[in-house]
Design a protein around this motif. Structure first.
Motif, PDB file in Angstrom:
ATOM      1  N   ALA A  47      26.114  48.800  51.598  1.00 59.77           N
ATOM      2  CA  ALA A  47      26.851  47.660  52.146  1.00 59.77           C
ATOM      3  C   ALA A  47      28.188  47.514  51.428  1.00 59.77           C
ATOM      4  N   PRO A  48      29.215  47.106  52.156  1.00 63.96           N
ATOM      5  CA  PRO A  48      30.507  46.844  51.513  1.00 63.96           C
ATOM      6  C   PRO A  48      30.419  45.636  50.571  1.00 63.96           C
ATOM      7  N   PRO A  49      31.296  45.574  49.564  1.00 65.48           N
ATOM      8  CA  PRO A  49      31.266  44.467  48.596  1.00 65.48           C
ATOM      9  C   PRO A  49      31.358  43.083  49.245  1.00 65.48           C
ATOM     10  N   GLN A  50      32.126  42.944  50.316  1.00 67.39           N
ATOM     11  CA  GLN A  50      32.275  41.618  50.933  1.00 67.39           C
ATOM     12  C   GLN A  50      30.958  41.140  51.542  1.00 67.39           C
ATOM     13  N   VAL A  51      30.110  42.060  52.002  1.00 65.63           N
ATOM     14  CA  VAL A  51      28.794  41.670  52.534  1.00 65.63           C
ATOM     15  C   VAL A  51      27.897  41.208  51.387  1.00 65.63           C
ATOM     16  N   LEU A  52      27.928  41.940  50.276  1.00 65.04           N
ATOM     17  CA  LEU A  52      27.126  41.549  49.110  1.00 65.04           C
ATOM     18  C   LEU A  52      27.574  40.188  48.578  1.00 65.04           C
ATOM     19  N   ASP A  53      28.882  39.958  48.534  1.00 67.38           N
ATOM     20  CA  ASP A  53      29.400  38.657  48.083  1.00 67.38           C
ATOM     21  C   ASP A  53      28.935  37.545  49.021  1.00 67.38           C
ATOM     22  N   TRP A  54      29.012  37.789  50.331  1.00 66.97           N
ATOM     23  CA  TRP A  54      28.587  36.793  51.311  1.00 66.97           C
ATOM     24  C   TRP A  54      27.100  36.470  51.143  1.00 66.97           C
ATOM     25  N   LEU A  55      26.290  37.504  50.955  1.00 63.24           N
ATOM     26  CA  LEU A  55      24.855  37.272  50.754  1.00 63.24           C
ATOM     27  C   LEU A  55      24.601  36.466  49.481  1.00 63.24           C
ATOM     28  N   GLY A  56      25.408  36.674  48.475  1.00 62.51           N
ATOM     29  CA  GLY A  56      25.301  35.853  47.269  1.00 62.51           C
ATOM     30  C   GLY A  56      25.537  34.385  47.579  1.00 62.51           C
ATOM     31  N   ARG A  57      26.522  34.094  48.429  1.00 63.07           N
ATOM     32  CA  ARG A  57      26.797  32.706  48.830  1.00 63.07           C
ATOM     33  C   ARG A  57      25.636  32.136  49.653  1.00 63.07           C
ATOM     34  N   VAL A  58      25.036  32.979  50.494  1.00 60.01           N
ATOM     35  CA  VAL A  58      23.880  32.542  51.295  1.00 60.01           C
ATOM     36  C   VAL A  58      22.743  32.127  50.362  1.00 60.01           C
ATOM     37  N   ARG A  59      22.456  32.955  49.366  1.00 60.08           N
ATOM     38  CA  ARG A  59      21.374  32.640  48.424  1.00 60.08           C
ATOM     39  C   ARG A  59      21.713  31.413  47.576  1.00 60.08           C
ATOM     40  N   GLU A  60      22.973  31.291  47.159  1.00 63.27           N
ATOM     41  CA  GLU A  60      23.396  30.107  46.391  1.00 63.27           C
ATOM     42  C   GLU A  60      23.184  28.831  47.193  1.00 63.27           C
ATOM     43  N   ALA A  61      23.288  28.934  48.521  1.00 66.22           N
ATOM     44  CA  ALA A  61      23.061  27.775  49.393  1.00 66.22           C
ATOM     45  C   ALA A  61      21.571  27.506  49.598  1.00 66.22           C
ATOM     46  N   GLY A  62      20.713  28.319  48.967  1.00 66.07           N
ATOM     47  CA  GLY A  62      19.272  28.097  49.032  1.00 66.07           C
ATOM     48  C   GLY A  62      18.594  28.668  50.267  1.00 66.07           C
ATOM     49  N   MET A  63      19.270  29.575  50.956  1.00 67.14           N
ATOM     50  CA  MET A  63      18.696  30.159  52.175  1.00 67.14           C
ATOM     51  C   MET A  63      17.950  31.452  51.859  1.00 67.14           C
ATOM     52  N   ALA A  64      16.821  31.620  52.530  1.00 64.10           N
ATOM     53  CA  ALA A  64      16.074  32.876  52.451  1.00 64.10           C
ATOM     54  C   ALA A  64      16.794  33.913  53.303  1.00 64.10           C
ATOM     55  N   THR A  65      16.585  35.177  52.984  1.00 65.80           N
ATOM     56  CA  THR A  65      17.190  36.264  53.766  1.00 65.80           C
ATOM     57  C   THR A  65      16.155  37.339  54.048  1.00 65.80           C
ATOM     58  N   CYS A  66      16.280  37.956  55.219  1.00 62.78           N
ATOM     59  CA  CYS A  66      15.377  39.043  55.584  1.00 62.78           C
ATOM     60  C   CYS A  66      16.093  39.991  56.529  1.00 62.78           C
ATOM     61  N   VAL A  67      16.064  41.267  56.222  1.00 67.40           N
ATOM     62  CA  VAL A  67      16.590  42.297  57.108  1.00 67.40           C
ATOM     63  C   VAL A  67      15.530  42.579  58.167  1.00 67.40           C
ATOM     64  N   VAL A  68      15.944  42.569  59.428  1.00 66.14           N
ATOM     65  CA  VAL A  68      15.060  42.885  60.555  1.00 66.14           C
ATOM     66  C   VAL A  68      15.724  44.049  61.281  1.00 66.14           C
ATOM     67  N   SER A  69      15.183  45.254  61.069  1.00 66.44           N
ATOM     68  CA  SER A  69      15.866  46.464  61.518  1.00 66.44           C
ATOM     69  C   SER A  69      15.012  47.305  62.455  1.00 66.44           C
ATOM     70  N   ASN A  70      15.660  47.832  63.481  1.00 71.05           N
ATOM     71  CA  ASN A  70      15.002  48.790  64.369  1.00 71.05           C
ATOM     72  C   ASN A  70      14.961  50.187  63.764  1.00 71.05           C
ATOM     73  N   ASN A  71      15.678  50.414  62.709  1.00 72.62           N
ATOM     74  CA  ASN A  71      15.774  51.726  62.087  1.00 72.62           C
ATOM     75  C   ASN A  71      14.378  52.195  61.662  1.00 72.62           C
ATOM     76  N   PHE A  72      14.040  53.421  62.043  1.00 73.58           N
ATOM     77  CA  PHE A  72      12.718  53.969  61.736  1.00 73.58           C
ATOM     78  C   PHE A  72      12.673  54.697  60.397  1.00 73.58           C
ATOM     79  N   HIS A  73      13.777  54.781  59.696  1.00 74.27           N
ATOM     80  CA  HIS A  73      13.815  55.415  58.379  1.00 74.27           C
ATOM     81  C   HIS A  73      13.464  54.352  57.334  1.00 74.27           C
ATOM     82  N   SER A  74      12.175  54.120  57.178  1.00 71.14           N
ATOM     83  CA  SER A  74      11.664  53.010  56.373  1.00 71.14           C
ATOM     84  C   SER A  74      12.217  52.998  54.954  1.00 71.14           C
ATOM     85  N   ALA A  75      12.234  54.152  54.292  1.00 71.77           N
ATOM     86  CA  ALA A  75      12.692  54.202  52.903  1.00 71.77           C
ATOM     87  C   ALA A  75      14.160  53.788  52.815  1.00 71.77           C
TER      88      ALA A  75
END
Length: 168
Positions: A47-75
């Motif tokens: 992920a680009p740094p701006q996405v990681l920074d944004w996710l940090g703000r999401v967590r600071e706001a007390g929100m849970a996060t979950c990736v929901v992906s159709n990608n079949f490459h589980s690892a």
């Protein structure tokens, strides 16, 4: 809620431009995220740094996060989720809503307090709408797509018409 299963609640140029303060003020307690071309460009592994920074703000706001992906490459999906600091549900089979429901159960948040952010109308937006969560459509981070996604992008252009995305 949107009038059509193909209509997102909001349209934003990129995930890092989604207003975290606004989500919080609207009662959002969980952000569900597509992986490919939403958080991680299709032609990259991280992920680009701006996405990681944004996710940090999401967590600071007390929100849970979950990736929901159709990608079949589980690892690969699980590695990205760890990097992003998110729970994960892979093999999602969006537009079916079952993985969205599973993600909500995993984080313990009801649908009315969640938003799904993704880059595709016919997978992310439809799955979120069917699951009863708010949806934010973002522009894809990369022009590189799987062959079948390229076909869906043609239909997306028809559905979106001249829709404006905040931040463009």
């Amino acid at each position: 809620m949107p009038r059509s299963p193909f209509e997102a609640t909001a349209y934003v140029a990129s995930v890092d431009l989604v207003d975290v303060g606004r989500l919080a003020s609207e009662g959002v307690r969980c952000v569900l995220l597509d992986r490919d071309n939403t958080c991680v460009p299709r032609d990259a592994k991280v992920a680009p740094p701006q996405v990681l920074d944004w996710l940090g703000r999401v967590r600071e706001a007390g929100m849970a996060t979950c990736v929901v992906s159709n990608n079949f490459h589980s690892a690969e999906v699980e590695r990205s989720a760890r990097e992003l600091g998110c729970e994960v549900v892979h093999h999602a089979m969006k537009p079916l809503p079952f993985a969205v429901h599973a993600a909500l159960r995993k984080v313990g948040v009801p649908a009315e307090q969640a938003v799904l952010v993704g880059d595709q109308v016919f997978t992310d937006v439809v799955a979120g709408n069917l699951a009863g969560v708010r949806t934010v459509l973002v522009r894809p981070q990369s022009t590189q797509d799987l062959w079948y996604t390229q076909l869906l992008r043609v239909a997306e252009r028809v559905v979106l018409g001249d829709r404006r995305f905040r931040g463009e």
